[in-house]
Write a protein that holds these residues in place. Sequence first.
Motif, PDB file in Angstrom:
ATOM      1  N   PRO A 167       0.818  -1.222   0.000  1.00 41.91           N
ATOM      2  CA  PRO A 167       0.000   0.000   0.000  1.00 41.91           C
ATOM      3  C   PRO A 167       0.853   1.273   0.000  1.00 41.91           C
ATOM      4  O   PRO A 167       0.476   2.276  -0.600  1.00 41.91           O
ATOM      5  CB  PRO A 167      -0.829  -0.099   1.285  1.00 41.91           C
ATOM      6  N   TRP A 168       2.026   1.216   0.651  1.00 44.09           N
ATOM      7  CA  TRP A 168       2.910   2.382   0.666  1.00 44.09           C
ATOM      8  C   TRP A 168       3.349   2.714  -0.758  1.00 44.09           C
ATOM      9  O   TRP A 168       3.335   3.880  -1.159  1.00 44.09           O
ATOM     10  CB  TRP A 168       4.134   2.126   1.565  1.00 44.09           C
ATOM     11  N   VAL A 169       3.734   1.693  -1.535  1.00 46.62           N
ATOM     12  CA  VAL A 169       4.147   1.917  -2.920  1.00 46.62           C
ATOM     13  C   VAL A 169       2.983   2.508  -3.719  1.00 46.62           C
ATOM     14  O   VAL A 169       3.164   3.469  -4.475  1.00 46.62           O
ATOM     15  CB  VAL A 169       4.662   0.609  -3.567  1.00 46.62           C
ATOM     16  N   MET A 170       1.797   1.970  -3.546  1.00 46.74           N
ATOM     17  CA  MET A 170       0.628   2.475  -4.276  1.00 46.74           C
ATOM     18  C   MET A 170       0.331   3.928  -3.898  1.00 46.74           C
ATOM     19  O   MET A 170       0.051   4.751  -4.764  1.00 46.74           O
ATOM     20  CB  MET A 170      -0.592   1.595  -3.991  1.00 46.74           C
ATOM     21  N   THR A 171       0.393   4.240  -2.622  1.00 43.19           N
ATOM     22  CA  THR A 171       0.110   5.588  -2.140  1.00 43.19           C
ATOM     23  C   THR A 171       1.143   6.600  -2.631  1.00 43.19           C
ATOM     24  O   THR A 171       0.806   7.749  -2.917  1.00 43.19           O
ATOM     25  CB  THR A 171       0.057   5.604  -0.595  1.00 43.19           C
ATOM     26  N   ASN A 172       2.391   6.170  -2.749  1.00 45.43           N
ATOM     27  CA  ASN A 172       3.476   7.064  -3.145  1.00 45.43           C
ATOM     28  C   ASN A 172       3.859   6.934  -4.621  1.00 45.43           C
ATOM     29  O   ASN A 172       4.904   7.447  -5.044  1.00 45.43           O
ATOM     30  CB  ASN A 172       4.705   6.797  -2.266  1.00 45.43           C
ATOM     31  N   ALA A 173       3.036   6.288  -5.418  1.00 44.42           N
ATOM     32  CA  ALA A 173       3.362   6.005  -6.809  1.00 44.42           C
ATOM     33  C   ALA A 173       3.717   7.251  -7.611  1.00 44.42           C
ATOM     34  O   ALA A 173       4.597   7.207  -8.473  1.00 44.42           O
ATOM     35  CB  ALA A 173       2.203   5.263  -7.479  1.00 44.42           C
ATOM     36  N   ALA A 174       3.090   8.368  -7.352  1.00 39.43           N
ATOM     37  CA  ALA A 174       3.373   9.600  -8.100  1.00 39.43           C
ATOM     38  C   ALA A 174       4.796  10.098  -7.870  1.00 39.43           C
ATOM     39  O   ALA A 174       5.330  10.844  -8.695  1.00 39.43           O
ATOM     40  CB  ALA A 174       2.371  10.682  -7.726  1.00 39.43           C
ATOM     41  N   ASP A 175       5.413   9.680  -6.777  1.00 40.81           N
ATOM     42  CA  ASP A 175       6.765  10.125  -6.443  1.00 40.81           C
ATOM     43  C   ASP A 175       7.830   9.084  -6.768  1.00 40.81           C
ATOM     44  O   ASP A 175       8.988   9.240  -6.398  1.00 40.81           O
ATOM     45  CB  ASP A 175       6.846  10.464  -4.946  1.00 40.81           C
ATOM     46  N   LEU A 176       7.438   7.998  -7.450  1.00 43.56           N
ATOM     47  CA  LEU A 176       8.355   6.889  -7.713  1.00 43.56           C
ATOM     48  C   LEU A 176       8.554   6.654  -9.201  1.00 43.56           C
ATOM     49  O   LEU A 176       7.699   6.989 -10.023  1.00 43.56           O
ATOM     50  CB  LEU A 176       7.805   5.600  -7.079  1.00 43.56           C
ATOM     51  N   VAL A 177       9.696   6.062  -9.524  1.00 45.80           N
ATOM     52  CA  VAL A 177       9.958   5.517 -10.855  1.00 45.80           C
ATOM     53  C   VAL A 177      10.114   4.013 -10.691  1.00 45.80           C
ATOM     54  O   VAL A 177      10.413   3.527  -9.595  1.00 45.80           O
ATOM     55  CB  VAL A 177      11.219   6.132 -11.503  1.00 45.80           C
ATOM     56  N   ILE A 178       9.920   3.274 -11.780  1.00 46.70           N
ATOM     57  CA  ILE A 178       9.965   1.815 -11.737  1.00 46.70           C
ATOM     58  C   ILE A 178      10.964   1.319 -12.781  1.00 46.70           C
ATOM     59  O   ILE A 178      11.034   1.862 -13.886  1.00 46.70           O
ATOM     60  CB  ILE A 178       8.574   1.222 -12.031  1.00 46.70           C
ATOM     61  N   ALA A 179      11.708   0.272 -12.422  1.00 45.30           N
ATOM     62  CA  ALA A 179      12.600  -0.398 -13.365  1.00 45.30           C
ATOM     63  C   ALA A 179      12.229  -1.873 -13.422  1.00 45.30           C
ATOM     64  O   ALA A 179      11.856  -2.469 -12.399  1.00 45.30           O
ATOM     65  CB  ALA A 179      14.062  -0.234 -12.931  1.00 45.30           C
ATOM     66  N   GLU A 180      12.327  -2.446 -14.587  1.00 44.74           N
ATOM     67  CA  GLU A 180      11.999  -3.856 -14.791  1.00 44.74           C
ATOM     68  C   GLU A 180      12.960  -4.755 -14.018  1.00 44.74           C
ATOM     69  O   GLU A 180      14.128  -4.406 -13.819  1.00 44.74           O
ATOM     70  CB  GLU A 180      12.079  -4.208 -16.275  1.00 44.74           C
ATOM     71  N   PRO A 181      12.495  -5.919 -13.600  1.00 48.33           N
ATOM     72  CA  PRO A 181      13.392  -6.876 -12.945  1.00 48.33           C
ATOM     73  C   PRO A 181      14.423  -7.410 -13.930  1.00 48.33           C
ATOM     74  O   PRO A 181      14.209  -7.379 -15.147  1.00 48.33           O
ATOM     75  CB  PRO A 181      12.457  -7.981 -12.463  1.00 48.33           C
ATOM     76  N   GLU A 182      15.516  -7.918 -13.403  1.00 52.10           N
ATOM     77  CA  GLU A 182      16.560  -8.486 -14.261  1.00 52.10           C
ATOM     78  C   GLU A 182      16.147  -9.837 -14.834  1.00 52.10           C
ATOM     79  O   GLU A 182      16.639 -10.239 -15.877  1.00 52.10           O
ATOM     80  CB  GLU A 182      17.856  -8.609 -13.474  1.00 52.10           C
ATOM     81  N   ALA A 183      15.254 -10.546 -14.153  1.00 52.67           N
ATOM     82  CA  ALA A 183      14.759 -11.844 -14.615  1.00 52.67           C
ATOM     83  C   ALA A 183      13.273 -11.947 -14.277  1.00 52.67           C
ATOM     84  O   ALA A 183      12.777 -11.240 -13.399  1.00 52.67           O
ATOM     85  CB  ALA A 183      15.538 -12.978 -13.940  1.00 52.67           C
ATOM     86  N   ASP A 184      12.565 -12.844 -14.966  1.00 54.07           N
ATOM     87  CA  ASP A 184      11.125 -12.987 -14.768  1.00 54.07           C
ATOM     88  C   ASP A 184      10.743 -13.428 -13.362  1.00 54.07           C
ATOM     89  O   ASP A 184       9.635 -13.162 -12.912  1.00 54.07           O
ATOM     90  CB  ASP A 184      10.551 -13.985 -15.774  1.00 54.07           C
TER      91      ASP A 184
END
Length: 91
Positions: free
Chosen positions: A61-78
């Motif tokens: 929920p913290w990630v969802m709540t703060n999503a506007a302030d975050l960037v995301i990078a893909e994982p190195e593996a599936d």
Amino acid sequence: MPRPKSDFDQLHPCDFYTAEELLEPDRMYTVYEIARLLQELDPDAELEAQTEDILLDWAIPWVMTNAADLVIAEPEADDEPGYYGLKTDGE
């Protein structure tokens, strides 16, 4: 089943760190590392699987709540988690 507030010895405010307070601007973190940081633990701290599951209940929920302030990078593996970081100027 819901419980009466009177069942609890103490009630605490539901305050969370902001993304800027929690994350270093030049680092990317997995949700597992964020879960540890929210509990003021080292991001590499060893935890039992059951404890880690409980901490994830707070981190997601913290990630969802703060999503506007975050960037995301893909994982190195599936089979690995993605990475989250603090959005900085130009991102």
